[in-house]
Write a protein that holds these residues in place. Structure first.
Motif, PDB file in Angstrom:
ATOM      1  N   ALA A 166       0.831  -1.208   0.000  1.00  0.00           N
ATOM      2  CA  ALA A 166       0.000   0.000   0.000  1.00  0.00           C
ATOM      3  C   ALA A 166       0.865   1.258   0.000  1.00  0.00           C
ATOM      4  N   GLN A 167       1.982   1.230   0.748  1.00  0.00           N
ATOM      5  CA  GLN A 167       2.873   2.385   0.773  1.00  0.00           C
ATOM      6  C   GLN A 167       3.510   2.623  -0.600  1.00  0.00           C
ATOM      7  N   VAL A 168       3.922   1.541  -1.246  1.00  0.00           N
ATOM      8  CA  VAL A 168       4.538   1.676  -2.567  1.00  0.00           C
ATOM      9  C   VAL A 168       3.521   2.208  -3.571  1.00  0.00           C
ATOM     10  N   ASN A 169       2.295   1.678  -3.524  1.00  0.00           N
ATOM     11  CA  ASN A 169       1.253   2.170  -4.429  1.00  0.00           C
ATOM     12  C   ASN A 169       0.971   3.651  -4.209  1.00  0.00           C
ATOM     13  N   GLU A 170       0.980   4.063  -2.955  1.00  0.00           N
ATOM     14  CA  GLU A 170       0.735   5.476  -2.657  1.00  0.00           C
ATOM     15  C   GLU A 170       1.875   6.351  -3.161  1.00  0.00           C
ATOM     16  N   SER A 171       3.133   5.877  -2.984  1.00  0.00           N
ATOM     17  CA  SER A 171       4.273   6.670  -3.433  1.00  0.00           C
ATOM     18  C   SER A 171       4.333   6.773  -4.950  1.00  0.00           C
ATOM     19  N   LEU A 172       3.827   5.746  -5.634  1.00  0.00           N
ATOM     20  CA  LEU A 172       3.808   5.769  -7.095  1.00  0.00           C
ATOM     21  C   LEU A 172       2.570   6.459  -7.651  1.00  0.00           C
ATOM     22  N   GLY A 173       1.626   6.771  -6.778  1.00  0.00           N
ATOM     23  CA  GLY A 173       0.395   7.392  -7.234  1.00  0.00           C
ATOM     24  C   GLY A 173      -0.583   6.413  -7.844  1.00  0.00           C
ATOM     25  N   LEU A 174      -0.384   5.105  -7.597  1.00  0.00           N
ATOM     26  CA  LEU A 174      -1.245   4.088  -8.197  1.00  0.00           C
ATOM     27  C   LEU A 174      -2.498   3.809  -7.377  1.00  0.00           C
ATOM     28  N   ASP A 175      -2.636   4.482  -6.238  1.00  0.00           N
ATOM     29  CA  ASP A 175      -3.831   4.289  -5.426  1.00  0.00           C
ATOM     30  C   ASP A 175      -4.965   5.199  -5.877  1.00  0.00           C
ATOM     31  N   ARG A 176      -4.707   6.081  -6.835  1.00  0.00           N
ATOM     32  CA  ARG A 176      -5.738   6.980  -7.334  1.00  0.00           C
ATOM     33  C   ARG A 176      -6.450   6.366  -8.532  1.00  0.00           C
ATOM     34  N   PRO A 177      -7.643   6.832  -8.851  1.00  0.00           N
ATOM     35  CA  PRO A 177      -8.367   6.295 -10.021  1.00  0.00           C
ATOM     36  C   PRO A 177      -7.569   6.477 -11.306  1.00  0.00           C
ATOM     37  N   ALA A 178      -7.817   5.594 -12.274  1.00  0.00           N
ATOM     38  CA  ALA A 178      -7.061   5.602 -13.525  1.00  0.00           C
ATOM     39  C   ALA A 178      -7.250   6.906 -14.293  1.00  0.00           C
ATOM     40  N   HIS A 179      -8.475   7.444 -14.273  1.00  0.00           N
ATOM     41  CA  HIS A 179      -8.709   8.665 -15.050  1.00  0.00           C
ATOM     42  C   HIS A 179      -7.958   9.852 -14.470  1.00  0.00           C
ATOM     43  N   GLN A 180      -7.764   9.877 -13.146  1.00  0.00           N
ATOM     44  CA  GLN A 180      -6.989  10.956 -12.544  1.00  0.00           C
ATOM     45  C   GLN A 180      -5.516  10.839 -12.917  1.00  0.00           C
ATOM     46  N   GLN A 181      -5.013   9.615 -12.921  1.00  0.00           N
ATOM     47  CA  GLN A 181      -3.629   9.414 -13.324  1.00  0.00           C
ATOM     48  C   GLN A 181      -3.419   9.814 -14.784  1.00  0.00           C
TER      49      GLN A 181
END
Length: 329
Positions: free
Chosen positions: A49-64
């Motif tokens: 979860a920490q890695v996903n948050e640091s990579l920004g992968l915890d946000r919705p795909a459209h926001q990314q």
């Protein structure tokens, strides 16, 4: 012509947007996650979860995706854990693996790919088109049959087969050529050329086979056209008929293929770069796919699409310059 160019530019922009959307969609359909690749098999859920948050992968795909598009045009601010980084336009994001701007990676990789493609293109256009045109003018002779057999032989050879064979013979056995490497041309032009000579020969010989067969077929067909027979009936010398009239008409389709090949290859000649251990765009794309490194994958996909679209537009413009019949049409 201006209206035509505007239409093609708009169509090219729509193509790039569509490619970027498809690239993002395919990435999020992959069952695995970059966090698992970077963290390892025994990584805890909390660490994932920490890695996903640091990579920004915890946000919705459209926001990314929106952040990615924004970065390309105006730049953006990237927050990595407690670090805030400014990424100026064109910002292609930060590499998941190296935590460096993807734009800097592409700036290092593109000169390598462009050098390989440029040198090889000179070889396969000169050898392939020249061999095909001469074969057409000497149709049915021993030279023609030998050229066809030679082109078929190289056409059936793969880059990794010929590349490893030339490495073994010319580098490791005879020592005639140095081990392939890349040196910036501004730093040492001789080292730049000698280090890339083997990739040039390999890629040039294999690609020249297709150009030889295609240019021969085009020239044979053109020589039977009415305007060529009319030129001969007027008493023009063979050099003028073949060089000024027939060659100019026969070379038009070859320009299309050469332009498309150049666009595709500038997006990365991954097999050639992998065989000769050259850190170009193609090799970066292969490594990024294995690491699920989305920013690098998207950058290489967009670069390849950009060059293909651009070369399509350039080829259409060159058509009207080379062949007057296109302008009349």
């Amino acid at each position: 012509m201006l209206r035509f160019l505007i239409k093609r530019l708009l169509l090219g922009a729509m193509t790039l947007i569509l490619v970027s959307i498809v690239g993002f969609a395919l990435f999020f359909m992959v069952p695995s996650s970059p966090a698992y690749v970077m963290c390892g098999k025994n990584c805890s859920p909390e660490r994932i979860a920490q890695v996903n948050e640091s990579l920004g992968l915890d946000r919705p795909a459209h926001q990314q995706y929106a952040d990615f598009v924004k970065g390309v045009f105006v730049g953006r601010t990237i927050v990595d854990a407690t670090t805030v980084r400014e990424c100026p336009a064109p910002c292609l994001g930060y590499s998941f693996r190296g935590r460096e701007p993807v734009t800097d990676m592409m700036k290092r990789a593109f000169p390598v790919t462009a050098s390989v493609v440029g040198g090889a293109m000179v070889i396969y256009l000169t050898v392939g088109v020249g061999l095909g045109m001469i074969s057409a003018l000497r149709k049915g002779t021993l030279f023609d049959r030998g050229a066809i057999a030679l082109s078929l032989g190289f056409a059936s050879t793969q880059v990794y087969t010929l590349g490893f064979l030339l490495l073994l013979v010319l580098v490791y056995t005879l020592g005639w050529l140095p081990n392939p490497s890349y040196t910036p041309i501004t730093q040492d032009p001789i080292a730049w050329a000698s280090g890339l000579l083997l990739p040039w020969i390999t890629l040039g010989l294999i690609n020249s086979a297709g150009y030889a067969r295609f240019s021969r077929a085009q020239m044979v067909e053109t020589l039977s056209e009415d305007f060529v027979r009319t030129a001969r009936a007027k008493g023009l010398p063979n050099r003028t008929v073949n060089g000024r009239h027939a060659l100019r008409a026969a070379i038009t389709p070859i320009v299309t293929i050469a332009g498309l090949d150049l666009g595709v290859q500038l997006g990365g000649v991954l097999i050639t770069e992998s065989v000769f251990s050259l850190n170009g765009i193609g090799r970066a794309a292969v490594e990024a796919v294995g690491e699920l490194n989305l920013p690098v994958v998207m950058a290489t996909v967009l670069i390849a699409a950009f060059f293909i679209v651009t070369m399509n537009i350039i080829v259409d413009v060159l058509y009207a310059v080379i062949d007057p019949r296109v302008r009349l049409g």
